[in-house]
Write an enzyme that holds these catalytic residues in place. Structure first.
Site, short mmCIF file in Angstrom:
data_model
loop_
_atom_site.label_atom_id
_atom_site.label_comp_id
_atom_site.label_asym_id
_atom_site.label_seq_id
_atom_site.Cartn_x
_atom_site.Cartn_y
_atom_site.Cartn_z
N CYS A 1 15.40 -24.23 -14.96
CA CYS A 1 15.95 -23.09 -13.64
C CYS A 1 17.05 -24.59 -13.69
O CYS A 1 17.69 -25.40 -13.25
CB CYS A 1 15.71 -22.77 -12.56
SG CYS A 1 16.41 -22.86 -11.45
N CYS B 1 19.09 -24.59 -10.22
CA CYS B 1 17.93 -24.91 -9.42
C CYS B 1 18.37 -26.92 -9.29
O CYS B 1 18.39 -27.39 -9.01
CB CYS B 1 16.56 -24.74 -9.46
SG CYS B 1 15.86 -23.13 -9.65
N ASP B 2 18.48 -26.78 -10.59
CA ASP B 2 18.95 -28.29 -11.54
C ASP B 2 19.40 -29.27 -12.10
O ASP B 2 19.39 -30.26 -11.88
CB ASP B 2 16.60 -28.61 -12.11
CG ASP B 2 15.56 -28.01 -11.42
OD1 ASP B 2 15.51 -28.95 -10.33
OD2 ASP B 2 14.33 -27.76 -12.16
#
Length: 305
Positions: free
Chosen positions: A133, A136-137
């Protein structure tokens, strides 16, 4: 125990659309998911081909869809369904968390999960330096070097996003870039992107700290080492359908088989979205499946009376 007309397992685009159409058909609807509503689109930075919206952040679209279900007073609960038991015309949903639900019909819309490479070093760095992701990261790799594995739409779109953050993005893919030509052209034009096509990833490198990967050309047998601070894998998806294997509705690949009305071989059980056996898996086709499934369920329940 509340008895619902239809229980929808999975609150991604297919499940939420099914909930909207079922609620508008005056059905008592339960929408279940083990995570926050949205499914895979929550992890997508930009969706550029959803009709009428141009470019929209995936999480933003998910919120809009869920808000629509709540405007129609659809019941939502967290739950991980591990079994569906038939009790006459009722279906009992058993959840891992210990609770259960009853419904006259079920729509399975659990979607898919990212496929992994299964190479040495992957397990070691999963959750720390290997992610699925970018939205997300990705921020932790600002001004650093990252690797993206895969050449499909997800890989290319997320690589474009990462290229706006990272010092350098290297794509390593077993085939060539198969994404939308416009996206591929945009990626290839970025000065901080390197692309290795037709390379098989052999292992992820690093002892105490992630150091990149080693790959081998399927054309020339040349081996390369790519050094990086992290990696993002986008090599395809696999169905989240293990809980439904006992129903006899899965094909050899583990996807749910349906007819054109989204009905499975099991009476009162329907499916929609990426979990189904289909040619194209996109947000818009998932929504279409959900609408069809809900309308079919409404007719099924009407005939039960």
């Amino acid at each position: 125990m509340i008895q619902y007309d239809v229980a929808i397992i999975g609150a991604g685009p297919a499940g939420m659309t099914a909930a909207i159409y079922a609620a508008r058909a005056n059905l008592n609807v339960l929408l279940l998911d083990k995570l926050a509503p949205g499914g895979q689109i929550v992890n997508t930075f930009e969706i550029q081909n959803y009709t009428g919206l141009g470019t929209i952040n995936g999480a933003e679209l998910a919120i809009k869809m869920f808000e629509h279900t709540q405007e129609l007073e659809v019941a939502f609960d967290y739950g991980t369904v591990i079994d569906i038991q038939a009790e006459g015309n009722l279906k009992k949903l058993i959840c891992e968390e210990g609770h259960s639900y009853e419904a006259k019909a079920v729509i399975i819309a659990t979607g898919t999960k990212p496929r992994t490479l299964g190479v040495p070093g992957e397990d070691k760095f999963t959750g720390t330096s290997i992610s699925w992701c970018a939205i997300c990261d990705g921020a932790q790799y600002r001004d650093k070097k990252v690797i993206v594995t895969g050449g499909g739409n997800c890989a290319v779109e997320e690589a474009i996003y990462l290229a706006g953050l990272a010092e350098e993005v290297t794509i390593v893919t077993l085939f060539n870039l198969t994404a939308d030509p416009v996206a591929c052209s945009k990626l290839r034009a970025m000065s901080n992107v390197r692309i290795y096509e037709f390379y098989d990833i052999l292992e992820f490198l690093g002892e105490d700290k992630f150091d990149g990967l080693r790959a081998k050309s399927t054309v020339t047998s040349e081996e390369i080492t790519v050094h990086a601070d992290g990696a993002f894998e986008y090599i395809g998806l696999e169905p989240k359908a293990e809980a439904f294997r006992g129903l006899g509705i899965l094909n050899e690949q583990g996807y749910i088989e349906t007819d054109s009305y989204m009905a499975t071989k099991a009476s009162g059980i329907y499916s929609a979205g990426d979990i189904t056996s289909k040619h194209m898996r996109q947000v818009i086709t998932a929504c279409s499946d959900g609408a069809i499934a809900a309308q079919t369920v409404a007719k099924y329940i009407e005939n039960l009376h």
